[in-house]
Design an enzyme around this catalytic site. Structure first.
Site, PDB file in Angstrom:
ATOM      1  NE  ARG A  61       6.663  11.235  20.320  1.00  0.00           N
ATOM      2  CZ  ARG A  61       6.473   9.918  20.313  1.00  0.00           C
ATOM      3  NH1 ARG A  61       7.208   9.154  19.498  1.00  0.00           N
ATOM      4  NH2 ARG A  61       5.574   9.364  21.089  1.00  0.00           N
TER       5      ARG A  61
ATOM      6  CB  ILE B 106      -0.952  -0.007   1.207  1.00  0.00           C
ATOM      7  CG1 ILE B 106      -1.977  -1.144   1.072  1.00  0.00           C
ATOM      8  CG2 ILE B 106      -1.670   1.338   1.345  1.00  0.00           C
ATOM      9  CD1 ILE B 106      -2.862  -1.323   2.288  1.00  0.00           C
TER      10      ILE B 106
ATOM     11  NE  ARG C  50      10.724  -5.403   0.004  1.00  0.00           N
ATOM     12  CZ  ARG C  50       9.760  -5.870   0.793  1.00  0.00           C
ATOM     13  NH1 ARG C  50      10.062  -6.475   1.935  1.00  0.00           N
ATOM     14  NH2 ARG C  50       8.496  -5.747   0.448  1.00  0.00           N
TER      15      ARG C  50
ATOM     16  CB  SER D  36      -6.048   1.211  11.138  1.00  0.00           C
ATOM     17  OG  SER D  36      -6.361   0.200  12.079  1.00  0.00           O
TER      18      SER D  36
ATOM     19  CE  LYS E   8      -1.943  -2.514  10.969  1.00  0.00           C
ATOM     20  NZ  LYS E   8      -1.362  -1.375  10.211  1.00  0.00           N
TER      21      LYS E   8
ATOM     22  CE1 TYR F 109      -1.533  -6.106  10.854  1.00  0.00           C
ATOM     23  CE2 TYR F 109      -3.835  -6.762  10.647  1.00  0.00           C
ATOM     24  CZ  TYR F 109      -2.737  -6.064  10.168  1.00  0.00           C
ATOM     25  OH  TYR F 109      -2.854  -5.328   9.025  1.00  0.00           O
TER      26      TYR F 109
END
Length: 287
Positions: A119, A12, A36, A137, A155, A151
């Protein structure tokens, strides 16, 4: 406009970076794997229309390293206008079988990594009176899943974090948004599917995963429109807003299906045992 994307080397995050680059924006990628990242920058530059692409390797769970990486991005591309916090990991396994270090890593990366990223840009955004922080999320934040204790916890905690930060950001000119993507076809998803327990599959179903590009398109559109929350499917929206009413009924249905699945697993195992004389474990019964 300068867009910083954590977890930008794949999935994503990379799709979001490419979407902004295709609009001619300045894009900075942050991720752990330097090799990568180099490949990701090439992909971003290939679709860029007049913008720039910059990348720096950092572990989002380490605040000082991430803060240094963000400064390098801002030195290269100017102050951050949009932060998309997409870095995250998932290692599904039953809670009592999951090593403590693996549990902690998921919470640290998914929750604290997002807090560290926010932050690193929030103070500057407040000082300038503008900016957007998008928290990525997961649909798993909206309901507990077998094998996803770490997880789901990390999340769902992001939802509380985003809502609290939204309250603090009122009147500052800074927008805090959060999105809850469903299963998305990424390298991490492909690895996850090799470990996903069948009990989780019962509840999640066998729905075709979204493409990372489709998720990125919705995220970018949501940021453009100033949306505070993005739910990608009607079922996820129902869980988000009607969860207290839906979940009790869903729980009853789920327990029924688990019992049925356990019986089918036992029957299949017994059949194999009778045919071969060797007991065989069946991980994923066909429900």
């Amino acid at each position: 406009m300068h867009v910083i994307v954590t977890g930008g080397s794949s999935g994503i995050g990379l799709a979001v970076a490419k979407a902004y680059a295709a609009r001619g924006e300045r894009v900075s990628l942050i991720a752990r794997d330097a090799a990568r990242l180099e490949a990701a920058v090439r992909d971003v530059k290939a679709v860029s229309k007049g913008g720039s692409a910059f990348a720096v390797s950092a572990d989002v769970s380490r605040h000082e390293d991430l803060a240094t990486a963000v400064k390098a991005c801002e030195t290269a591309n100017g102050f951050c206008d949009v932060l998309v916090s997409s870095a995250g990991i998932v290692e599904p396994a039953a809670f009592d079988a999951l090593p403590a270090a693996v549990f902690d890593q998921q919470v640290t990366t998914n929750l604290l990594g997002t807090a560290n990223a926010a932050r690193s840009v929030y103070h500057s955004m407040k000082a300038r009176g503008q900016g957007t922080i998008m928290v990525v999320s997961s649909g798993a934040a909206l309901i507990g899943l077998h094998g996803y204790a770490a997880y789901c916890a990390s999340k769902s905690a992001l939802n509380g974090f985003a809502e609290a930060l939204q309250a603090e950001a009122v009147g500052t000119g800074v927008r805090i948004s959060i999105c809850f993507p469903p299963d998305t076809l990424t390298p991490q998803y492909q690895r996850e599917m090799t470990m996903r327990p069948w009990q989780a599959e019962v509840l999640m179903g066998k729905v075709k995963p979204w493409s990372a590009e489709a998720i990125a398109e919705r995220i970018v559109a949501g940021i453009d429109r100033g949306r505070s929350k993005i739910h990608f499917t009607s079922s996820l929206m129902a869980l988000a807003y009607l969860g207290p009413f839906i979940k009790p009924l869903l729980s009853l249905w789920y327990r029924h299906r688990l019992k049925r699945g356990a019986k089918e697993t036992h029957a299949m195992s017994s059949t194999v045992h009778l045919k071969t004389g060797i007991s065989s474990g069946i991980d994923t019964p066909k429900l």
